[in-house]
Write an enzyme that holds these catalytic residues in place. Structure first.
Site, PDB file in Angstrom:
ATOM      1  N   GLY A  28       1.799  -7.240  14.450  1.00  0.00           N
ATOM      2  CA  GLY A  28       2.215  -5.882  14.810  1.00  0.00           C
ATOM      3  C   GLY A  28       3.442  -5.891  15.704  1.00  0.00           C
ATOM      4  CG  ASN A  29       6.353  -4.917  14.650  1.00  0.00           C
ATOM      5  OD1 ASN A  29       6.445  -3.795  14.158  1.00  0.00           O
ATOM      6  ND2 ASN A  29       6.145  -5.999  13.926  1.00  0.00           N
ATOM      7  CB  SER A  48       9.628 -12.698  16.538  1.00  0.00           C
ATOM      8  OG  SER A  48       9.000 -13.346  15.476  1.00  0.00           O
ATOM      9  CB  SER A  77       9.569  -7.235  16.081  1.00  0.00           C
ATOM     10  OG  SER A  77       8.940  -6.942  14.874  1.00  0.00           O
ATOM     11  CB  SER A  78       9.838 -10.558  11.559  1.00  0.00           C
ATOM     12  OG  SER A  78       8.510 -10.092  11.575  1.00  0.00           O
ATOM     13  CD  GLU A  79       7.808  -5.910   9.262  1.00  0.00           C
ATOM     14  OE1 GLU A  79       8.865  -5.520   8.722  1.00  0.00           O
ATOM     15  OE2 GLU A  79       6.805  -6.272   8.630  1.00  0.00           O
ATOM     16  CG  HIS A  98       3.942  -2.693  11.704  1.00  0.00           C
ATOM     17  ND1 HIS A  98       3.171  -2.222  10.661  1.00  0.00           N
ATOM     18  CD2 HIS A  98       4.061  -4.030  11.510  1.00  0.00           C
ATOM     19  CE1 HIS A  98       2.861  -3.238   9.876  1.00  0.00           C
ATOM     20  NE2 HIS A  98       3.375  -4.342  10.369  1.00  0.00           N
ATOM     21  CG  HIS A 100      -1.192  -6.132  10.865  1.00  0.00           C
ATOM     22  ND1 HIS A 100      -0.818  -7.451  10.766  1.00  0.00           N
ATOM     23  CD2 HIS A 100      -0.079  -5.425  10.563  1.00  0.00           C
ATOM     24  CE1 HIS A 100       0.458  -7.543  10.433  1.00  0.00           C
ATOM     25  NE2 HIS A 100       0.932  -6.323  10.316  1.00  0.00           N
ATOM     26  CG  HIS A 161       1.838  -5.312   5.867  1.00  0.00           C
ATOM     27  ND1 HIS A 161       3.206  -5.396   5.777  1.00  0.00           N
ATOM     28  CD2 HIS A 161       1.552  -5.643   7.147  1.00  0.00           C
ATOM     29  CE1 HIS A 161       3.710  -5.780   6.926  1.00  0.00           C
ATOM     30  NE2 HIS A 161       2.719  -5.928   7.780  1.00  0.00           N
TER      31      HIS A 161
HETATM   32 ZN   LIG Z   1       2.875  -6.169   9.809  1.00  0.00          ZN
END
Ligand SMILES: [Zn+2]
Length: 218
Positions: A28-29, A48, A77-79, A98, A100, A161
């Site tokens: 998450g982020n 990240s 974060s990768s997102e 975001h 999960h 996801h």
């Molecule tokens: Zn995710």
């Protein structure tokens, strides 16, 4: 170090997500738009792959709307581009989470949407919650699919996801995450019981007008 207050807001939300079981480990982020950053569109975002309980303000990364690091030593974060894309599309939105969580992820695996079933779902989140078509984490396709399925709502589920919520403030977006998770649980339970009664069209209309007036969020 700049933007200490915004970084602390991001940390508090990330740690609360973890405490409430809405994410596991480093998944998450969380991000917050930095007020008054204008055209640069600065965003404070979680790094990240770092456990939330160990986060300090120095770990929170500040990026611009192109995803370039403006301040911070860690990798964002990768997102990050998913967050940046949402802020670009929704100028009134100042916070994005975001996550999960278990029930939203169950919907992400088994359904194409959560229809309007509860008043508070529609008042806070905007109505039917769509499941965005699957694309792998960090891809441009995921960003496009998520933004399209989010539409004018405050929540979207990402196929196979997790989920994502937006809001005017971090408190609003956190409430929206909890509202989405509760709605997902109720929908799964109702489906398992074999009977899902939808809200009437007139109730949806009334709840949507409250949503549009900002009643569910401050
Ligand atoms: Zn995710």
């Amino acid at each position: 170090m700049s933007w200490e207050k915004e970084k602390q807001i991001v940390i508090a939300a990330a740690q609360e997500l973890s405490r409430k079981g809405l994410v596991i480990g480093t998944m998450g982020n969380v991000s917050l738009r930095i007020p008054g950053s204008g055209e640069a569109g600065l965003i404070a975002i979680t790094p990240s792959n770092k456990y939330y309980d160990t986060l300090t303000a120095d770990d929170i990364v500040v990026i611009n709307s192109d995803g370039e690091v403006v301040e911070g030593k860690l990798k964002p974060s990768s997102e990050k581009m998913l967050h940046a894309g949402i802020y670009r599309k929704h100028p009134e939105i100042n916070a994005v989470i975001h996550f999960h969580s278990q029930y939203s992820s169950t919907v992400a695996v088994s359904f194409n949407s959560i229809p309007p079933i509860l008043e508070d779902q529609v008042i806070c989140l905007g109505g039917e919650i769509r499941v965005a078509d699957y694309a792998f984490s960090g891809s441009q396709e995921l960003i496009d699919n998520a933004i399209a399925a989010l539409d004018v709502n405050k929540a979207v589920i990402l196929a196979n996801h997790g989920a994502l919520c937006i809001g005017h403030t971090m408190r609003d977006v956190f409430t929206n995450c909890e509202m989405l998770e509760k709605t997902a649980l109720v929908y799964i339970n109702a489906a398992l019981l074999g009977k899902v009664n939808l809200l009437s069209a007139s109730a949806i209309e009334k709840a949507k007008s409250l949503f549009n007036s900002g009643y569910g969020n401050q």
